[in-house]
Write a protein that holds these residues in place. Structure first.
Motif, mmCIF file in Angstrom:
data_model
loop_
_atom_site.group_PDB
_atom_site.id
_atom_site.type_symbol
_atom_site.label_atom_id
_atom_site.label_comp_id
_atom_site.label_asym_id
_atom_site.label_seq_id
_atom_site.Cartn_x
_atom_site.Cartn_y
_atom_site.Cartn_z
ATOM 1 N N ILE A 53 3.555 -0.001 -11.164
ATOM 2 C CA ILE A 53 2.205 0.394 -10.739
ATOM 3 C C ILE A 53 1.232 -0.771 -10.897
ATOM 4 N N MET A 54 1.293 -1.463 -12.033
ATOM 5 C CA MET A 54 0.375 -2.571 -12.293
ATOM 6 C C MET A 54 0.532 -3.676 -11.254
ATOM 7 N N ARG A 55 1.795 -4.048 -10.960
ATOM 8 C CA ARG A 55 2.031 -5.119 -9.985
ATOM 9 C C ARG A 55 1.612 -4.679 -8.582
ATOM 10 N N ALA A 56 1.949 -3.460 -8.206
ATOM 11 C CA ALA A 56 1.561 -2.973 -6.880
ATOM 12 C C ALA A 56 0.041 -2.870 -6.762
ATOM 13 N N PHE A 57 -0.613 -2.381 -7.823
ATOM 14 C CA PHE A 57 -2.072 -2.269 -7.815
ATOM 15 C C PHE A 57 -2.708 -3.656 -7.666
ATOM 16 N N ASN A 58 -2.205 -4.622 -8.422
ATOM 17 C CA ASN A 58 -2.754 -5.980 -8.342
ATOM 18 C C ASN A 58 -2.546 -6.593 -6.967
ATOM 19 N N SER A 94 -5.158 -8.176 -2.073
ATOM 20 C CA SER A 94 -5.235 -8.245 -0.616
ATOM 21 C C SER A 94 -6.611 -7.816 -0.127
ATOM 22 N N PHE A 95 -7.129 -6.745 -0.702
ATOM 23 C CA PHE A 95 -8.472 -6.295 -0.316
ATOM 24 C C PHE A 95 -9.542 -7.299 -0.744
ATOM 25 N N GLN A 96 -9.238 -8.093 -1.760
ATOM 26 C CA GLN A 96 -10.221 -9.048 -2.284
ATOM 27 C C GLN A 96 -10.065 -10.437 -1.684
ATOM 28 N N TYR A 97 -9.502 -10.515 -0.506
ATOM 29 C CA TYR A 97 -9.315 -11.824 0.147
ATOM 30 C C TYR A 97 -10.642 -12.573 0.274
ATOM 31 N N LEU A 98 -11.677 -11.882 0.720
ATOM 32 C CA LEU A 98 -12.982 -12.528 0.881
ATOM 33 C C LEU A 98 -13.562 -12.932 -0.469
ATOM 34 N N VAL A 99 -13.327 -12.103 -1.477
ATOM 35 C CA VAL A 99 -13.840 -12.419 -2.809
ATOM 36 C C VAL A 99 -13.216 -13.705 -3.340
ATOM 37 N N ASN A 100 -11.901 -13.803 -3.230
ATOM 38 C CA ASN A 100 -11.192 -14.954 -3.788
ATOM 39 C C ASN A 100 -11.340 -16.216 -2.948
ATOM 40 N N SER A 101 -11.699 -16.057 -1.673
ATOM 41 C CA SER A 101 -11.737 -17.220 -0.770
ATOM 42 C C SER A 101 -13.145 -17.549 -0.294
ATOM 43 N N TRP A 102 -14.150 -16.920 -0.880
ATOM 44 C CA TRP A 102 -15.497 -17.039 -0.327
ATOM 45 C C TRP A 102 -15.994 -18.481 -0.293
ATOM 46 N N THR A 103 -15.803 -19.229 -1.364
ATOM 47 C CA THR A 103 -16.307 -20.612 -1.376
ATOM 48 C C THR A 103 -15.598 -21.468 -0.335
ATOM 49 N N LEU A 149 0.821 -1.207 0.000
ATOM 50 C CA LEU A 149 0.000 0.000 0.000
ATOM 51 C C LEU A 149 0.863 1.268 0.000
ATOM 52 N N PRO A 150 1.935 1.345 0.812
ATOM 53 C CA PRO A 150 2.812 2.527 0.701
ATOM 54 C C PRO A 150 3.497 2.637 -0.664
ATOM 55 N N VAL A 151 3.839 1.466 -1.253
ATOM 56 C CA VAL A 151 4.462 1.484 -2.578
ATOM 57 C C VAL A 151 3.492 2.055 -3.609
ATOM 58 N N LEU A 152 2.246 1.589 -3.576
ATOM 59 C CA LEU A 152 1.248 2.096 -4.519
ATOM 60 C C LEU A 152 0.963 3.566 -4.258
ATOM 61 N N TRP A 153 0.972 3.961 -3.007
ATOM 62 C CA TRP A 153 0.749 5.371 -2.664
ATOM 63 C C TRP A 153 1.835 6.253 -3.281
ATOM 64 N N MET A 154 3.082 5.783 -3.167
ATOM 65 C CA MET A 154 4.200 6.540 -3.722
ATOM 66 C C MET A 154 4.120 6.583 -5.247
ATOM 67 N N LEU A 155 3.831 5.437 -5.868
ATOM 68 C CA LEU A 155 3.766 5.385 -7.322
ATOM 69 C C LEU A 155 2.570 6.168 -7.870
ATOM 70 N N GLY A 201 -4.893 8.733 -6.781
ATOM 71 C CA GLY A 201 -6.139 8.134 -7.254
ATOM 72 C C GLY A 201 -6.135 6.621 -7.297
ATOM 73 N N LEU A 202 -4.984 6.003 -7.639
ATOM 74 C CA LEU A 202 -4.954 4.546 -7.777
ATOM 75 C C LEU A 202 -5.240 3.838 -6.466
ATOM 76 N N VAL A 203 -4.785 4.407 -5.359
ATOM 77 C CA VAL A 203 -5.038 3.789 -4.053
ATOM 78 C C VAL A 203 -6.534 3.733 -3.791
ATOM 79 N N PHE A 204 -7.222 4.817 -4.070
ATOM 80 C CA PHE A 204 -8.665 4.867 -3.816
ATOM 81 C C PHE A 204 -9.433 3.989 -4.807
ATOM 82 N N VAL A 205 -8.946 3.889 -6.025
ATOM 83 C CA VAL A 205 -9.585 2.989 -6.995
ATOM 84 C C VAL A 205 -9.499 1.547 -6.503
#
Length: 434
Positions: free
Chosen positions: A378-383, A388-397, A243-249, A265-269
């Motif tokens: 930026i692409m790798r940091a964003f992904n 990480s934020f999508q942990y529940l999405v990817n692990s829901w089942t 998150l700090p890396v993406l913030w800086m980039l 903007g990318l952090v908030f997206v």
């Protein structure tokens, strides 16, 4: 499930969370000031203060990874050495306290083993951050070579590849050993649960489905926890690191489509898109845990009748089996239908998510204000942040399956506590959910 392996589980996990937050605050506020405690000089690594005095360069001008000057290399090494010293010391203090405060038969695995998993996972995330920085340097080199033939020396090109191999080999070696240790760690947890349940076997042997709870559910609980637990820890640490890396980039991205000019903007997206997906899938899949639990109930009823049919001729008659299997069939078909629309939403969301960073970077790429290397970073940091934020999405089942297993083991434990002592003459207790 937890008391058998961890000392005072609720207090243990709560204290760990609070302790981790406190350490982050201490490190961010006074971490640099405490660097006089570092033992780096013993190993020939100069402290940041010594380097700045000898070179005449203030420590705050040194950017880790941003230059190849000896001064900044020393600063990075000293800072890194002090950070890992700080982290290892803090972990040792936490482990020592809990071993003294609440001795437990499994404390070497549950307390010290958890600490080792925490530290190793953080180390792997840091290697991933190094790889992300390498991508920026390497793709800038590629862009320079393609745009200006002959500008890049062959030695520099292959040295960059060698650098990646060095990081990757360390990552693979540590990751393999890490997974090996985690497998043993989780099996020890299963062993602790198994010993706990079999230790009161005389109380629970009359509970319907007791053998399945002790053998199958403890096995499934351990295996699911292995995957989900490591994934959760990795998601949290990846978020903290990237998150700090993406913030800086994100400073290079000053405009977003439809929104216009916006700072970071990318952090908030990443945050908004991930929260949207988590809420969406939680709403779509809210019925799945109950259906999974009911699935085990109808399966248990069908299996029980078949088992009785092995010993008693009047049991497991065709008509009875047809009715019981019809219940199994009905619940499975409901489960399939719910997973149908859940997977439609989930897969569609994840596929659209692959395009989100490209859409967000559209104005920046079109205007040509960033290099290819920065775009890759930026692409790798964003992904990483988005994932990480999508942990529940990817692990829901998988979470749904774990919730089902937890419900069964929790019901079994409650039935065990309510079960009469052997020889009391009281009727056997029926486990909830069976």
């Amino acid at each position: 499930m937890f008391h058998s392996f961890f000392p005072k589980p609720k207090l243990f996990f709560l204290s760990f969370a609070l302790y981790a937050i406190a350490l982050v605050v201490v490190w961010q506020t006074v971490g640099d000031r405490l660097q006089f405690l570092s033992i780096a000089p013993i190993f020939g690594v100069e402290s940041a203060v010594d380097v700045s005095l000898d070179s005449g360069v203030a420590p705050d001008v040194a950017i880790p990874g941003g230059s190849e000057t000896p001064v900044e290399d020393s600063w990075v090494n000293a800072e890194t050495f002090w950070f890992y010293q700080f982290m290892l010391g803090a972990i040792a203090l936490f482990v020592g306290f809990w071993m003294w405060y609440a001795p437990h038969p499994w404390q070497l695995w549950s307390v010290a083993g958890s600490a080792l998993i925490f530290f190793t996972n953080w180390f792997l995330v840091q290697l991933d951050v190094m790889i992300n920085e390498w991508f920026g340097t390497f793709y800038d080199l590629v862009q320079q070579a393609l745009g200006n033939p002959g500008a890049v020396d062959a030695r520099d090109y292959y040295m960059q590849i060698a650098t990646f191999l060095q990081i990757a080999l360390v990552y693979v070696f540590v990751a393999v050993l890490f997974r090996y240790f985690v497998s043993h760690y989780v099996f020890r947890w299963r062993t602790a649960m198994n010993d706990y349940y079999t230790g009161m076997w005389k109380r629970v042997r009359h509970i319907e489905g007791a053998s399945q709870r002790v053998q199958e559910d403890t096995m499934r609980f351990a295996s699911i926890t292995e995957g989900l637990g490591v994934a959760l820890l990795d998601s949290v640490m990846t978020l903290v690191a990237f998150l700090p890396v993406l913030w800086m980039l994100s400073a290079s991205v000053t405009e977003l489509p439809l929104v216009g000019e916006v700072s970071q903007g990318l952090v908030f997206v990443a945050i908004v898109w991930s929260i949207f997906g988590t809420v969406l899938l939680a709403a779509v899949g809210f019925r799945l845990p109950g259906l999974e639990f009911n699935n085990q109930k109808v399966e248990a009823a069908y299996r029980k009748e078949l088992v009785f049919g092995e010993d008693y001729t009047e049991r497991a008659q065709p008509q009875t089996l047809v009715e019981l299997f019809a219940d199994v069939r009905r619940n499975y078909f409901r489960l399939y239908f719910n997973y149908l629309y859940f997977n439609v939403v989930r897969i569609f969301y994840l596929q659209i998510g692959n395009l989100v960073p490209f859409i967000a970077l559209g104005p920046t790429i079109i205007s040509g204000t960033i290099t290819l290397g920065v775009m890759q970073q930026i692409m790798r940091a964003f992904n990483r942040v988005e994932g990480s934020f999508q942990y529940l999405v990817n692990s829901w089942t998988t979470i749904v399956e774990l919730m089902s297993v937890y419900k069964r083991l929790n019901a079994f434990e409650k039935a065990a506590l309510a079960s009469p002592e052997p020889g009391s003459g009281t009727a056997p207790v029926r486990a909830p959910g069976e």
